[in-house]
Design a protein around this motif. Sequence first.
Motif, PDB file in Angstrom:
ATOM      1  N   GLN A  29      -7.548  13.090  -7.981  1.00  0.00           N
ATOM      2  CA  GLN A  29      -7.282  13.652  -9.195  1.00  0.00           C
ATOM      3  C   GLN A  29      -7.027  15.566  -8.438  1.00  0.00           C
ATOM      4  OE1 GLN A  29     -11.250  13.793 -10.968  1.00  0.00           O
ATOM      5  NE2 GLN A  29     -11.674  16.269 -10.215  1.00  0.00           N
ATOM      6  N   ILE A  30      -7.182  16.307  -8.919  1.00  0.00           N
ATOM      7  CA  ILE A  30      -6.663  17.609  -8.608  1.00  0.00           C
ATOM      8  C   ILE A  30      -7.019  18.874  -9.700  1.00  0.00           C
ATOM      9  CG2 ILE A  30      -3.979  17.637  -9.949  1.00  0.00           C
ATOM     10  CD1 ILE A  30      -3.005  19.211  -7.464  1.00  0.00           C
ATOM     11  N   ASN A  31      -7.607  19.504  -9.089  1.00  0.00           N
ATOM     12  CA  ASN A  31      -8.644  20.990  -9.895  1.00  0.00           C
ATOM     13  C   ASN A  31      -7.660  22.290  -9.256  1.00  0.00           C
ATOM     14  OD1 ASN A  31     -10.435  18.915 -10.496  1.00  0.00           O
ATOM     15  ND2 ASN A  31     -11.330  19.709  -8.686  1.00  0.00           N
ATOM     16  N   TYR A  32      -7.876  23.110 -11.011  1.00  0.00           N
ATOM     17  CA  TYR A  32      -6.845  24.020 -10.981  1.00  0.00           C
ATOM     18  C   TYR A  32      -8.040  25.036 -11.027  1.00  0.00           C
ATOM     19  CZ  TYR A  32      -2.088  21.493 -11.137  1.00  0.00           C
ATOM     20  OH  TYR A  32      -1.374  20.764 -11.064  1.00  0.00           O
TER      21      TYR A  32
ATOM     22  N   ASP B 208       3.494  16.352  -7.205  1.00  0.00           N
ATOM     23  CA  ASP B 208       3.214  15.630  -6.121  1.00  0.00           C
ATOM     24  C   ASP B 208       1.942  14.664  -6.802  1.00  0.00           C
ATOM     25  OD1 ASP B 208       5.645  17.012  -5.504  1.00  0.00           O
ATOM     26  OD2 ASP B 208       4.457  18.517  -4.295  1.00  0.00           O
ATOM     27  N   THR B 209       1.040  15.017  -7.284  1.00  0.00           N
ATOM     28  CA  THR B 209      -0.188  14.001  -7.144  1.00  0.00           C
ATOM     29  C   THR B 209       0.270  12.966  -7.446  1.00  0.00           C
ATOM     30  OG1 THR B 209      -1.461  16.372  -8.095  1.00  0.00           O
ATOM     31  CG2 THR B 209      -2.900  13.788  -8.282  1.00  0.00           C
ATOM     32  N   VAL B 210       1.371  12.853  -8.362  1.00  0.00           N
ATOM     33  CA  VAL B 210       1.756  11.604  -8.742  1.00  0.00           C
ATOM     34  C   VAL B 210       2.238  10.795  -8.469  1.00  0.00           C
ATOM     35  CG1 VAL B 210       2.651  10.453 -10.598  1.00  0.00           C
ATOM     36  CG2 VAL B 210       1.927  12.076 -11.550  1.00  0.00           C
ATOM     37  N   SER B 211       3.534  11.491  -7.043  1.00  0.00           N
ATOM     38  CA  SER B 211       4.014  11.161  -6.105  1.00  0.00           C
ATOM     39  C   SER B 211       2.832  10.479  -5.456  1.00  0.00           C
ATOM     40  CB  SER B 211       4.734  12.214  -5.592  1.00  0.00           C
ATOM     41  OG  SER B 211       6.172  12.532  -6.246  1.00  0.00           O
ATOM     42  N   GLY B 212       2.026  10.921  -4.694  1.00  0.00           N
ATOM     43  CA  GLY B 212       1.101  10.487  -3.886  1.00  0.00           C
ATOM     44  C   GLY B 212       0.880   9.657  -3.940  1.00  0.00           C
ATOM     45  N   VAL B 213       0.097   9.266  -5.636  1.00  0.00           N
ATOM     46  CA  VAL B 213      -0.794   8.037  -5.758  1.00  0.00           C
ATOM     47  C   VAL B 213       0.467   6.597  -5.550  1.00  0.00           C
ATOM     48  CG1 VAL B 213      -0.996   6.678  -7.675  1.00  0.00           C
ATOM     49  CG2 VAL B 213      -1.959   8.753  -7.488  1.00  0.00           C
ATOM     50  N   MET B 214       2.033   7.208  -5.239  1.00  0.00           N
ATOM     51  CA  MET B 214       2.849   6.286  -5.932  1.00  0.00           C
ATOM     52  C   MET B 214       3.236   5.978  -4.176  1.00  0.00           C
ATOM     53  SD  MET B 214       4.123   5.077  -8.163  1.00  0.00           S
ATOM     54  CE  MET B 214       5.389   4.009  -7.841  1.00  0.00           C
ATOM     55  N   VAL B 215       3.077   6.861  -4.045  1.00  0.00           N
ATOM     56  CA  VAL B 215       3.205   6.520  -1.269  1.00  0.00           C
ATOM     57  C   VAL B 215       2.301   5.701  -1.692  1.00  0.00           C
ATOM     58  CG1 VAL B 215       2.908   7.726   0.643  1.00  0.00           C
ATOM     59  CG2 VAL B 215       4.350   8.820  -1.834  1.00  0.00           C
ATOM     60  N   THR B 216       0.678   5.386  -1.830  1.00  0.00           N
ATOM     61  CA  THR B 216      -0.070   4.877  -1.923  1.00  0.00           C
ATOM     62  C   THR B 216      -0.188   3.420  -1.783  1.00  0.00           C
ATOM     63  OG1 THR B 216      -1.758   6.142  -1.453  1.00  0.00           O
ATOM     64  CG2 THR B 216      -2.676   4.608  -2.292  1.00  0.00           C
TER      65      THR B 216
ATOM     66  N   VAL C 156      -6.104  13.713 -13.701  1.00  0.00           N
ATOM     67  CA  VAL C 156      -6.657  12.446 -12.639  1.00  0.00           C
ATOM     68  C   VAL C 156      -5.506  11.745 -12.784  1.00  0.00           C
ATOM     69  CG1 VAL C 156      -8.516  10.791 -12.311  1.00  0.00           C
ATOM     70  CG2 VAL C 156      -9.014  12.929 -12.991  1.00  0.00           C
ATOM     71  N   ALA C 157      -5.043  10.982 -11.835  1.00  0.00           N
ATOM     72  CA  ALA C 157      -3.137  10.524 -12.231  1.00  0.00           C
ATOM     73  C   ALA C 157      -4.444   9.188 -11.723  1.00  0.00           C
ATOM     74  CB  ALA C 157      -3.031  10.780 -10.601  1.00  0.00           C
ATOM     75  N   VAL C 158      -3.742   7.971 -12.863  1.00  0.00           N
ATOM     76  CA  VAL C 158      -3.894   6.281 -12.840  1.00  0.00           C
ATOM     77  C   VAL C 158      -3.389   5.753 -12.676  1.00  0.00           C
ATOM     78  CG1 VAL C 158      -5.328   6.622 -15.067  1.00  0.00           C
ATOM     79  CG2 VAL C 158      -6.403   5.203 -13.471  1.00  0.00           C
ATOM     80  N   LYS C 159      -3.417   4.255 -12.089  1.00  0.00           N
ATOM     81  CA  LYS C 159      -2.283   3.355 -11.579  1.00  0.00           C
ATOM     82  C   LYS C 159      -3.267   1.770 -11.323  1.00  0.00           C
ATOM     83  CE  LYS C 159       1.953   1.693  -9.659  1.00  0.00           C
ATOM     84  NZ  LYS C 159       2.482   1.370 -11.119  1.00  0.00           N
ATOM     85  N   PHE C 160      -2.779   1.247 -12.676  1.00  0.00           N
ATOM     86  CA  PHE C 160      -3.796  -0.526 -12.672  1.00  0.00           C
ATOM     87  C   PHE C 160      -2.614  -1.962 -12.212  1.00  0.00           C
ATOM     88  CE2 PHE C 160      -6.534   2.300 -15.363  1.00  0.00           C
ATOM     89  CZ  PHE C 160      -7.702   2.073 -14.505  1.00  0.00           C
ATOM     90  N   GLY C 161      -3.011  -2.158 -11.562  1.00  0.00           N
ATOM     91  CA  GLY C 161      -2.381  -3.423 -11.072  1.00  0.00           C
ATOM     92  C   GLY C 161      -2.429  -3.722  -9.677  1.00  0.00           C
ATOM     93  N   ALA C 162      -0.945  -5.285  -9.070  1.00  0.00           N
ATOM     94  CA  ALA C 162      -1.364  -5.533  -8.221  1.00  0.00           C
ATOM     95  C   ALA C 162      -0.677  -6.412  -7.926  1.00  0.00           C
ATOM     96  CB  ALA C 162      -2.631  -7.057  -8.807  1.00  0.00           C
ATOM     97  N   VAL C 163      -0.201  -6.434  -6.152  1.00  0.00           N
ATOM     98  CA  VAL C 163       0.578  -7.613  -6.345  1.00  0.00           C
ATOM     99  C   VAL C 163       1.531  -8.919  -6.159  1.00  0.00           C
ATOM    100  CG1 VAL C 163       0.713  -6.535  -4.006  1.00  0.00           C
ATOM    101  CG2 VAL C 163       3.577  -7.034  -4.799  1.00  0.00           C
ATOM    102  N   VAL C 164       2.214  -9.577  -6.388  1.00  0.00           N
ATOM    103  CA  VAL C 164       1.700 -11.331  -6.274  1.00  0.00           C
ATOM    104  C   VAL C 164       3.066 -11.656  -5.751  1.00  0.00           C
ATOM    105  CG1 VAL C 164       2.502 -11.916  -8.254  1.00  0.00           C
ATOM    106  CG2 VAL C 164       1.410 -13.311  -6.961  1.00  0.00           C
TER     107      VAL C 164
END
Length: 322
Positions: free
Chosen positions: A97-100, A124-132, A299-307
């Motif tokens: 989450q990022i607040n302005y 950059d917030t979205v990019s941070g989610v992708m780095v994680t 709020v940036a959100v991503k649902f999923g999993a790797v198999v």
Amino acid sequence: MNATFADIHAAADYIGPGAIEVPLYQTEIFDICRRSSPFGQRIKQVPATGHPSRFFEETAIPNPGTAGFVNPRSITPTVVTPTRIELSVPLKAIVSQINYNLFDIELGDQQKQFAYLQAKDLVDTVSGVMVTHDVALWNGNDTSLSSPTTTQYMGAIAQIVAGGQTTTIGTTASIVDGIKGAVAQMVANNGYHVRPTAIYANPVLLDLIDREMKTEFNVVLSTKPIEGGLTVKTLSTQAGDIPLIPEWTLPYTGVPGSGSAVLPAYIVTEDLIEYHWLGDANPRIFKLGMPGSLASQYVAVKFGAVVVKGAGYAHYQVLVDR
């Protein structure tokens, strides 16, 4: 809370006769932060079937074996059945989450020096989610797909290790020979049609491979372009020329050359590694209602999993001691 006034003299770099110098900055912010890894771009992205996301794996074809040979004048067929198992992967969530602050936004608009900053911070917030996400694709600390123990993914490393295909290359043994030998064993599997498509390793290990090829064989490895405009070296194996992909998220221990360092490499069949997503394969942005503080909340959100499918035969961990 005590309110105070600030002296504008503190903001000036120089004040003199006919001159007042105030700080100015370049309008572009220097930024070469990491934002993605090739692994996440090369594996399959598939929609999840539910929570958990379920699939079947066929572990053996209906094969009569030697019992299939019979007297052609007295045929007595052998009954066969396929062997299939049910597997599943639980979905996980990554959020940020990022607040302005309203005052800061209006101040920035009025100064007009960093007009693009709000959009950049959201990207950059979205990019941070992708780095994680990219780090967890390999290193997620969950220990089980069937019975989750943490909120993170069960990373590809943990799934490959659980598959049991691991070999160690000693401090004096050839790295190239050890990796090529592991690929040959995978291809020689008489139960599964295995064709590994990439070798992932930390750039430090790939540099050691480069040096070994040059020192021992006076050979410079050929190159091949992959995703994201990245050109990588390739290694000739029994599965063809396999790209050696530098992966910054893969950790190693110790100091190479000390005799106690362990550098892992992963020989993988990328078509059999899937990311099961829910909603969208990419992170999504949601704007929340404005609270009494008048701060815009995103709020940036991503649902999923790797198999990792076929972890016990289609992928291999190679540990290099140096």
